[in-house]
Write a protein that holds these residues in place. Structure first.
Motif, PDB file in Angstrom:
ATOM      1  N   ALA A  37       0.822  -1.218   0.000  1.00 43.37           N
ATOM      2  CA  ALA A  37       0.000   0.000   0.000  1.00 43.37           C
ATOM      3  C   ALA A  37       0.852   1.264   0.000  1.00 43.37           C
ATOM      4  CB  ALA A  37      -0.939   0.006   1.203  1.00 43.37           C
ATOM      5  N   GLU A  38       2.089   1.180   0.496  1.00 40.66           N
ATOM      6  CA  GLU A  38       2.979   2.338   0.436  1.00 40.66           C
ATOM      7  C   GLU A  38       3.325   2.675  -1.016  1.00 40.66           C
ATOM      8  OE1 GLU A  38       6.327   1.253   2.757  1.00 40.66           O
ATOM      9  OE2 GLU A  38       5.276   1.366   4.679  1.00 40.66           O
ATOM     10  N   SER A  39       3.356   1.652  -1.862  1.00 41.86           N
ATOM     11  CA  SER A  39       3.656   1.859  -3.277  1.00 41.86           C
ATOM     12  C   SER A  39       2.402   2.215  -4.067  1.00 41.86           C
ATOM     13  CB  SER A  39       4.293   0.591  -3.862  1.00 41.86           C
ATOM     14  OG  SER A  39       4.491   0.713  -5.249  1.00 41.86           O
ATOM     15  N   GLU A  40       1.283   1.554  -3.746  1.00 43.14           N
ATOM     16  CA  GLU A  40       0.000   1.820  -4.404  1.00 43.14           C
ATOM     17  C   GLU A  40      -1.074   1.920  -3.316  1.00 43.14           C
ATOM     18  OE1 GLU A  40      -2.782   2.983  -5.815  1.00 43.14           O
ATOM     19  OE2 GLU A  40      -1.433   2.738  -7.522  1.00 43.14           O
ATOM     20  N   PRO A  41      -1.349   3.151  -2.850  1.00 49.20           N
ATOM     21  CA  PRO A  41      -2.271   3.344  -1.722  1.00 49.20           C
ATOM     22  C   PRO A  41      -3.695   2.862  -1.996  1.00 49.20           C
ATOM     23  CG  PRO A  41      -0.939   5.312  -2.094  1.00 49.20           C
ATOM     24  CD  PRO A  41      -0.720   4.419  -3.273  1.00 49.20           C
ATOM     25  N   ARG A  42      -4.044   2.674  -3.278  1.00 44.09           N
ATOM     26  CA  ARG A  42      -5.421   2.257  -3.590  1.00 44.09           C
ATOM     27  C   ARG A  42      -5.582   0.744  -3.651  1.00 44.09           C
ATOM     28  NH1 ARG A  42      -5.351   6.500  -8.491  1.00 44.09           N
ATOM     29  NH2 ARG A  42      -3.353   5.439  -8.608  1.00 44.09           N
ATOM     30  N   ILE A  43      -4.593  -0.011  -3.165  1.00 46.84           N
ATOM     31  CA  ILE A  43      -4.628  -1.458  -3.337  1.00 46.84           C
ATOM     32  C   ILE A  43      -5.869  -2.093  -2.690  1.00 46.84           C
ATOM     33  CG2 ILE A  43      -3.191  -1.914  -1.282  1.00 46.84           C
ATOM     34  CD1 ILE A  43      -3.083  -3.834  -4.664  1.00 46.84           C
ATOM     35  N   ALA A  44      -6.281  -1.600  -1.533  1.00 47.29           N
ATOM     36  CA  ALA A  44      -7.487  -2.148  -0.902  1.00 47.29           C
ATOM     37  C   ALA A  44      -8.722  -1.822  -1.735  1.00 47.29           C
ATOM     38  CB  ALA A  44      -7.636  -1.610   0.523  1.00 47.29           C
ATOM     39  N   ASN A  45      -8.768  -0.619  -2.309  1.00 48.76           N
ATOM     40  CA  ASN A  45      -9.878  -0.265  -3.188  1.00 48.76           C
ATOM     41  C   ASN A  45      -9.885  -1.155  -4.429  1.00 48.76           C
ATOM     42  OD1 ASN A  45     -10.789   1.791  -1.525  1.00 48.76           O
ATOM     43  ND2 ASN A  45      -9.592   3.369  -2.569  1.00 48.76           N
ATOM     44  N   MET A  46      -8.701  -1.498  -4.932  1.00 49.43           N
ATOM     45  CA  MET A  46      -8.603  -2.390  -6.083  1.00 49.43           C
ATOM     46  C   MET A  46      -9.178  -3.757  -5.740  1.00 49.43           C
ATOM     47  SD  MET A  46      -4.771  -1.174  -7.214  1.00 49.43           S
ATOM     48  CE  MET A  46      -4.444  -2.537  -8.344  1.00 49.43           C
ATOM     49  N   ALA A  47      -8.869  -4.251  -4.541  1.00 55.47           N
ATOM     50  CA  ALA A  47      -9.413  -5.539  -4.104  1.00 55.47           C
ATOM     51  C   ALA A  47     -10.933  -5.476  -3.988  1.00 55.47           C
ATOM     52  CB  ALA A  47      -8.790  -5.947  -2.766  1.00 55.47           C
ATOM     53  N   ASN A  85      -0.156   2.016 -10.004  1.00 52.36           N
ATOM     54  CA  ASN A  85       1.237   1.586  -9.956  1.00 52.36           C
ATOM     55  C   ASN A  85       1.328   0.063  -9.815  1.00 52.36           C
ATOM     56  OD1 ASN A  85       4.018   1.489  -9.783  1.00 52.36           O
ATOM     57  ND2 ASN A  85       4.129   2.319  -7.699  1.00 52.36           N
ATOM     58  N   ALA A  86       0.898  -0.660 -10.849  1.00 52.72           N
ATOM     59  CA  ALA A  86       0.934  -2.116 -10.802  1.00 52.72           C
ATOM     60  C   ALA A  86       2.362  -2.643 -10.753  1.00 52.72           C
ATOM     61  CB  ALA A  86       0.196  -2.695 -12.007  1.00 52.72           C
ATOM     62  N   SER A  87       3.269  -1.964 -11.420  1.00 53.81           N
ATOM     63  CA  SER A  87       4.667  -2.384 -11.377  1.00 53.81           C
ATOM     64  C   SER A  87       5.216  -2.287  -9.962  1.00 53.81           C
ATOM     65  CB  SER A  87       5.509  -1.525 -12.316  1.00 53.81           C
ATOM     66  OG  SER A  87       5.125  -1.708 -13.661  1.00 53.81           O
ATOM     67  N   GLY A  88       4.815  -1.241  -9.250  1.00 48.60           N
ATOM     68  CA  GLY A  88       5.237  -1.092  -7.862  1.00 48.60           C
ATOM     69  C   GLY A  88       4.691  -2.192  -6.977  1.00 48.60           C
ATOM     70  N   VAL A  89       3.437  -2.587  -7.227  1.00 47.49           N
ATOM     71  CA  VAL A  89       2.842  -3.695  -6.481  1.00 47.49           C
ATOM     72  C   VAL A  89       3.655  -4.966  -6.695  1.00 47.49           C
ATOM     73  CG1 VAL A  89       0.822  -5.195  -6.291  1.00 47.49           C
ATOM     74  CG2 VAL A  89       0.526  -2.706  -6.513  1.00 47.49           C
ATOM     75  N   ALA A  90       3.947  -5.263  -7.961  1.00 44.75           N
ATOM     76  CA  ALA A  90       4.702  -6.475  -8.284  1.00 44.75           C
ATOM     77  C   ALA A  90       6.092  -6.431  -7.666  1.00 44.75           C
ATOM     78  CB  ALA A  90       4.796  -6.639  -9.803  1.00 44.75           C
ATOM     79  N   GLU A  91       6.729  -5.267  -7.685  1.00 41.89           N
ATOM     80  CA  GLU A  91       8.081  -5.140  -7.137  1.00 41.89           C
ATOM     81  C   GLU A  91       8.074  -5.314  -5.626  1.00 41.89           C
ATOM     82  OE1 GLU A  91      11.923  -4.940  -6.485  1.00 41.89           O
ATOM     83  OE2 GLU A  91      10.990  -5.134  -8.466  1.00 41.89           O
ATOM     84  N   ARG A  92       7.076  -4.766  -4.937  1.00 41.64           N
ATOM     85  CA  ARG A  92       6.999  -4.926  -3.484  1.00 41.64           C
ATOM     86  C   ARG A  92       6.835  -6.400  -3.117  1.00 41.64           C
ATOM     87  NH1 ARG A  92       6.711  -0.054  -0.078  1.00 41.64           N
ATOM     88  NH2 ARG A  92       7.607   1.479  -1.500  1.00 41.64           N
ATOM     89  N   ILE A  93       6.044  -7.141  -3.890  1.00 42.14           N
ATOM     90  CA  ILE A  93       5.895  -8.575  -3.631  1.00 42.14           C
ATOM     91  C   ILE A  93       7.208  -9.296  -3.925  1.00 42.14           C
ATOM     92  CG2 ILE A  93       4.703 -10.684  -4.350  1.00 42.14           C
ATOM     93  CD1 ILE A  93       2.257  -8.943  -4.965  1.00 42.14           C
ATOM     94  N   ARG A  94       7.841  -8.909  -5.027  1.00 40.98           N
ATOM     95  CA  ARG A  94       9.078  -9.573  -5.441  1.00 40.98           C
ATOM     96  C   ARG A  94      10.188  -9.398  -4.400  1.00 40.98           C
ATOM     97  NH1 ARG A  94       8.488  -8.737 -10.419  1.00 40.98           N
ATOM     98  NH2 ARG A  94       9.201  -6.564 -10.393  1.00 40.98           N
ATOM     99  N   SER A  95      10.236  -8.254  -3.750  1.00 36.43           N
ATOM    100  CA  SER A  95      11.299  -7.970  -2.786  1.00 36.43           C
ATOM    101  C   SER A  95      10.973  -8.479  -1.386  1.00 36.43           C
ATOM    102  CB  SER A  95      11.563  -6.463  -2.733  1.00 36.43           C
ATOM    103  OG  SER A  95      10.417  -5.769  -2.257  1.00 36.43           O
ATOM    104  N   SER A  96       9.808  -9.108  -1.227  1.00 37.78           N
ATOM    105  CA  SER A  96       9.394  -9.612   0.082  1.00 37.78           C
ATOM    106  C   SER A  96       9.740 -11.092   0.213  1.00 37.78           C
ATOM    107  CB  SER A  96       7.880  -9.418   0.257  1.00 37.78           C
ATOM    108  OG  SER A  96       7.178 -10.369  -0.527  1.00 37.78           O
ATOM    109  N   ARG A  97       9.331 -11.669   1.334  1.00 39.43           N
ATOM    110  CA  ARG A  97       9.521 -13.102   1.560  1.00 39.43           C
ATOM    111  C   ARG A  97       8.262 -13.884   1.186  1.00 39.43           C
ATOM    112  NH1 ARG A  97       9.445 -14.313   6.443  1.00 39.43           N
ATOM    113  NH2 ARG A  97      10.542 -16.311   6.282  1.00 39.43           N
TER     114      ARG A  97
END
Length: 275
Positions: free
Chosen positions: A50-60, A207-219
């Motif tokens: 959500a820090e990268s794409e604050p609307r992620i909950a709205n997207m869900a 910012n879909a790319s940001g969403v994907a990158e945040r997941i990619r850099s996580s565990r």
């Protein structure tokens, strides 16, 4: 809303053979929808995204609204059987609630391979007629379609509406996904429907790319692979798209609900299996 009680005995009962120390997409989605079938690691990653794409909950929530509109459309076309692939946790506004509102005799099979989602689904579906959960791999259509659970609930000689909403984006191989969808199509009766929604980078407002990158850099135990319009359209090969075709989720039959639309970053389409 708080998540699952994470005491060792409670976590073990819900986790089965999953690693509850890793975020999972089904539990992430549940968190964004305000559910309780999630762990601290899921909430931490959800907030990080959500820090990268604050609307992620709205997207869900938009994807959840899309589910309601697509199920309603299928019911109005006389379909009363549903196969929800990658269903996650059937929280409020789920397929069987919507379908039963329009056609009380509708039958629903949920499919997911995440143990926490399956365990919660089993609890939520206790005492619910004509709805069940199958723990299965959606990328194995033969396993799903030939399961005694599926066959016991659905008549595959009659039309079935299959939903693949915001789940295919977690698989990297587009060619394999195309083959997977084609296998489901081949196993369905003419007149059946296939619904797909998918994260995309085509929507410049999200910012879909940001969403994907945040997941990619996580565990996390998953990665996200946004696809463009051409790739999403290719998943519908061999079917007949329902108007208005593949559109951003907020524009797909939005006239059936009130209120303004917001960017979703999600492509959506519903198609019918031809004769």
């Amino acid at each position: 809303m708080t998540g699952i009680d994470e005491s060792p005995e409670r976590a073990h009962r819900f986790s089965g053979d999953t690693d509850v120390g890793l975020p999972n997409p089904a539990r992430l989605y549940d968190y964004w929808l305000g559910g309780s079938a999630n762990f601290a690691v899921d909430r931490e990653l959800g907030d990080h995204i959500a820090e990268s794409e604050p609307r992620i909950a709205n997207m869900a929530r938009e994807n959840r609204s899309l589910l309601r509109r697509m199920v309603t459309h299928c019911c109005r076309q006389g379909v009363d059987q549903f196969l929800d692939l990658g269903s996650g946790v059937p929280t409020i506004g789920n397929v069987h609630e919507i379908a039963h509102r329009h056609a009380p005799d509708s039958r629903v099979v949920y499919v997911d391979n995440e143990p926490v989602a399956v365990s919660h689904s089993e609890l939520l579906l206790e005492g619910v007629d004509r709805a069940t959960i199958l723990r299965g791999d959606l990328t194995d259509p033969a396993e799903v379609l030939n399961s005694p659970i599926t066959r016991g609930m659905l008549d595959l000689n009659r039309p079935v509406a299959v939903s693949l909403l915001c789940v295919l984006q977690y698989f990297p191989d587009t060619d394999r996904l195309r083959e997977t969808v084609a296998s489901y199509r081949a196993g369905l009766a003419p007149g059946s429907y296939i619904a797909i929604s998918h994260l995309t980078t085509d929507d410049g407002d999200v910012n879909a790319s940001g969403v994907a990158e945040r997941i990619r850099s996580s565990r996390a135990d998953h990665q996200a692979y946004p696809r463009d319009l051409e790739e999403v359209l290719s998943l519908f090969e061999g079917t007949r798209l329902v108007e208005p075709g593949v559109r951003y989720a907020q524009h797909w039959h939005h006239g059936e609900i009130a209120g303004p639309t917001e960017p979703s970053g999600i492509y959506a389409g519903l198609a019918q299996v031809p004769e």
